[in-house]
Design an enzyme around this catalytic site. Structure first.
Site, PDB file in Angstrom:
ATOM      1  N   THR A 206     -10.227  -6.158  12.571  1.00 48.13           N
ATOM      2  CA  THR A 206      -9.156  -5.160  12.582  1.00 48.13           C
ATOM      3  C   THR A 206      -9.376  -4.248  11.392  1.00 48.13           C
ATOM      4  O   THR A 206      -9.299  -4.703  10.243  1.00 48.13           O
ATOM      5  CB  THR A 206      -7.773  -5.840  12.444  1.00 48.13           C
ATOM      6  OG1 THR A 206      -7.608  -6.762  13.514  1.00 48.13           O
ATOM      7  CG2 THR A 206      -6.659  -4.803  12.494  1.00 48.13           C
TER       8      THR A 206
ATOM      9  N   LYS B 149      -4.488  -1.584  18.767  1.00 51.86           N
ATOM     10  CA  LYS B 149      -4.151  -2.800  18.004  1.00 51.86           C
ATOM     11  C   LYS B 149      -3.067  -2.502  16.959  1.00 51.86           C
ATOM     12  O   LYS B 149      -2.070  -3.219  16.856  1.00 51.86           O
ATOM     13  CB  LYS B 149      -5.426  -3.317  17.329  1.00 51.86           C
ATOM     14  CG  LYS B 149      -5.229  -4.292  16.203  1.00 51.86           C
ATOM     15  CD  LYS B 149      -5.078  -5.709  16.663  1.00 51.86           C
ATOM     16  CE  LYS B 149      -4.746  -6.623  15.497  1.00 51.86           C
ATOM     17  NZ  LYS B 149      -4.477  -7.973  15.871  1.00 51.86           N
TER      18      LYS B 149
ATOM     19  N   LYS C 244      -1.244  -6.319   6.437  1.00 51.72           N
ATOM     20  CA  LYS C 244      -2.512  -5.577   6.540  1.00 51.72           C
ATOM     21  C   LYS C 244      -2.445  -4.590   7.708  1.00 51.72           C
ATOM     22  O   LYS C 244      -2.789  -3.414   7.575  1.00 51.72           O
ATOM     23  CB  LYS C 244      -3.670  -6.570   6.746  1.00 51.72           C
ATOM     24  CG  LYS C 244      -4.985  -5.880   7.044  1.00 51.72           C
ATOM     25  CD  LYS C 244      -6.073  -6.831   7.527  1.00 51.72           C
ATOM     26  CE  LYS C 244      -7.227  -6.010   8.103  1.00 51.72           C
ATOM     27  NZ  LYS C 244      -8.352  -6.782   8.581  1.00 51.72           N
TER      28      LYS C 244
HETATM   29  P1  NAD Z   1     -11.498 -14.887   7.330  1.00 56.56           P
HETATM   30  O1  NAD Z   1     -11.332 -14.430   5.917  1.00 56.56           O
HETATM   31  O2  NAD Z   1     -11.148 -16.293   7.679  1.00 56.56           O
HETATM   32  O3  NAD Z   1     -13.032 -14.632   7.809  1.00 56.56           O
HETATM   33  C1  NAD Z   1     -13.815 -13.570   7.384  1.00 56.56           C
HETATM   34  C2  NAD Z   1     -15.226 -14.098   7.146  1.00 56.56           C
HETATM   35  O4  NAD Z   1     -16.059 -12.999   6.798  1.00 56.56           O
HETATM   36  C3  NAD Z   1     -15.316 -15.117   6.007  1.00 56.56           C
HETATM   37  O5  NAD Z   1     -15.961 -16.289   6.459  1.00 56.56           O
HETATM   38  C4  NAD Z   1     -16.129 -14.391   4.940  1.00 56.56           C
HETATM   39  O6  NAD Z   1     -16.954 -15.260   4.175  1.00 56.56           O
HETATM   40  C5  NAD Z   1     -16.959 -13.453   5.798  1.00 56.56           C
HETATM   41  N1  NAD Z   1     -17.478 -12.289   5.072  1.00 56.56           N
HETATM   42  C6  NAD Z   1     -16.824 -11.490   4.191  1.00 56.56           C
HETATM   43  N2  NAD Z   1     -17.646 -10.519   3.766  1.00 56.56           N
HETATM   44  C7  NAD Z   1     -18.833 -10.705   4.387  1.00 56.56           C
HETATM   45  C8  NAD Z   1     -20.079 -10.029   4.367  1.00 56.56           C
HETATM   46  N3  NAD Z   1     -20.282  -8.945   3.599  1.00 56.56           N
HETATM   47  N4  NAD Z   1     -21.082 -10.506   5.122  1.00 56.56           N
HETATM   48  C9  NAD Z   1     -20.895 -11.614   5.901  1.00 56.56           C
HETATM   49  N5  NAD Z   1     -19.734 -12.296   5.975  1.00 56.56           N
HETATM   50  C10 NAD Z   1     -18.731 -11.839   5.208  1.00 56.56           C
HETATM   51  O7  NAD Z   1     -10.654 -13.847   8.215  1.00 56.56           O
HETATM   52  P2  NAD Z   1     -10.157 -14.043   9.735  1.00 56.56           P
HETATM   53  O8  NAD Z   1      -8.767 -14.572   9.748  1.00 56.56           O
HETATM   54  O9  NAD Z   1     -11.240 -14.724  10.516  1.00 56.56           O
HETATM   55  O10 NAD Z   1     -10.035 -12.502  10.172  1.00 56.56           O
HETATM   56  C11 NAD Z   1     -11.175 -11.736  10.537  1.00 56.56           C
HETATM   57  C12 NAD Z   1     -10.699 -10.427  11.147  1.00 56.56           C
HETATM   58  O11 NAD Z   1      -9.884 -10.718  12.296  1.00 56.56           O
HETATM   59  C13 NAD Z   1      -9.824  -9.568  10.211  1.00 56.56           C
HETATM   60  O12 NAD Z   1     -10.180  -8.221  10.370  1.00 56.56           O
HETATM   61  C14 NAD Z   1      -8.404  -9.865  10.693  1.00 56.56           C
HETATM   62  O13 NAD Z   1      -7.507  -8.797  10.430  1.00 56.56           O
HETATM   63  C15 NAD Z   1      -8.636 -10.041  12.187  1.00 56.56           C
HETATM   64  N6  NAD Z   1      -7.615 -10.859  12.886  1.00 56.56           N
HETATM   65  C16 NAD Z   1      -7.221 -12.063  12.357  1.00 56.56           C
HETATM   66  C17 NAD Z   1      -6.278 -12.832  13.034  1.00 56.56           C
HETATM   67  C18 NAD Z   1      -5.835 -14.174  12.497  1.00 56.56           C
HETATM   68  O14 NAD Z   1      -4.851 -14.719  13.021  1.00 56.56           O
HETATM   69  N7  NAD Z   1      -6.512 -14.748  11.507  1.00 56.56           N
HETATM   70  C19 NAD Z   1      -5.742 -12.364  14.250  1.00 56.56           C
HETATM   71  C20 NAD Z   1      -6.175 -11.155  14.773  1.00 56.56           C
HETATM   72  C21 NAD Z   1      -7.135 -10.403  14.076  1.00 56.56           C
END
Ligand code: NAD
Length: 290
Positions: A93, A168, A243
């Site tokens: 997102t 979204k 966010k």
């Molecule tokens: P998270 O922090 O658990 O996962 C993100 C991952 O990206 C981590 O494992 C981190 O180490 C990795 N990362 C960060 N920088 C990096 C880089 N430069 N190279 C490689 N890996 C890297 O976050 P999440 O909850 O999995 O959310 C991910 C996305 O999904 C976000 O954009 C969030 O807004 C969206 N989202 C989350 C949810 C939810 O319920 N968690 C729901 C809908 C959408």
């Protein structure tokens, strides 16, 4: 297909596992060693460099924290390193402007690319029941659909590049505002002496009915099972709602749209998170109305 997956955190971990289950050969890259260990346990092949992970693949999927990181990962490690003509999918997102800029850079380098953010939390990511809102050309969408449907129950073409992100944040702005309106309504009903289950039975069948009430009621013990029945844990964190509301406010400013209710929702979630409650489910905002 051979698919690189970048960002295997709370959401990406389960999504990549579902691509493996669908028979794809998944190359995993994440900065976190724990995320890579879990990916290997789920049948992915772990890589310690993004450029190596994207070499020779048919498609690259990213699930990263924000637009700055998406821009830097695609700019430095994907565009020009994944095979020419491969398909790029960003499921993170992020803001609409960055989504459009990254896709334009990818298209200029000969790739098809879609923005494909999701609705649904960690349970939906693990269970393969996400809803994808997709922005991109008809040709890019047609290629993306087969990959995304292995991770979700619905894949919807929202329009041109950036339209997935736009859909979204518009949806989540409505959700944030409707949750606060639902919470304050139940608090008022309580103060006016109404029995809350009785009020639910009335309003859920009257014109006040909305998703935050009937699918995710913020009042413990009223309506269907929801995070409110579990100490406001295990749902959609208030920090993530904040966010998305901030992204909606940025988009509104850039589009010249007047969004007073969204603005107020952003302010209230900002205060909620600043008070240390960002880790709670977003329906816990009702506690601030006591
Ligand atoms: P998270 O922090 O658990 O996962 C993100 C991952 O990206 C981590 O494992 C981190 O180490 C990795 N990362 C960060 N920088 C990096 C880089 N430069 N190279 C490689 N890996 C890297 O976050 P999440 O909850 O999995 O959310 C991910 C996305 O999904 C976000 O954009 C969030 O807004 C969206 N989202 C989350 C949810 C939810 O319920 N968690 C729901 C809908 C959408």
């Amino acid at each position: 297909m051979k698919i690189a997956f970048i960002g295997l955190g709370n959401m990406g971990g389960g999504m990549a596992a579902n691509l493996v289950k669908a028979g794809h050969d998944v190359h995993a890259f994440d900065l976190s060693a724990d995320a890579l260990t879990r990916a290997t346990d789920n049948g992915c092949t772990a890589f310690t460099e993004a450029k190596a992970a994207v070499a020779g693949v048919d498609a690259v999927v990213a699930m990263l924290p924000n637009g700055k990181i998406v821009d830097s990962v695609f700019g430095a490690d994907v565009i020009g390193h994944a095979p020419a003509g491969s398909l790029l999918l960003d499921c993170s997102t992020i803001d609409v402007d960055t989504a459009r800029a990254v896709t334009a850079a990818a298209e200029a380098a000969g790739y098809d690319m879609v923005d494909a953010p999701v609705s649904g939390g960690i349970a939906a990511a693990n269970g393969g029941t996400l809803t994808f809102m997709v922005g991109g050309s008809d040709a890019a969408f047609a290629r993306a659909e087969a990959i995304l449907s292995a991770m979700g129950k619905a894949v919807i073409h929202a329009g041109a590049s950036g339209a997935g992100q736009a859909a979204k944040i518009c949806n989540n702005m409505l959700l944030g505002a409707s949750m606060i309106a639902t919470a304050e309504t139940f608090k008022l009903a309580e103060k006016l002496g109404l029995d809350l289950q009785t009020f639910y039975d009335i309003s859920s069948k009257a014109s006040g009915q909305n998703w935050s009430m009937t699918s995710y009621c913020p009042v413990p013990g009223v309506g269907p099972q929801s995070p409110a029945d579990n100490g406001y844990t295990g749902g959609f964190a208030a920090a993530l709602m904040l966010k998305d509301l901030k992204l909606a406010m940025e988009a509104a400013a850039s589009a010249g749209a007047d969004v007073p209710m969204g603005q107020r929702a952003a302010e209230l979630y900002d205060a909620f998170a600043a008070a240390g409650s960002g880790g709670l489910d977003f329906s816990a905002i009702i506690r601030t109305l006591d």
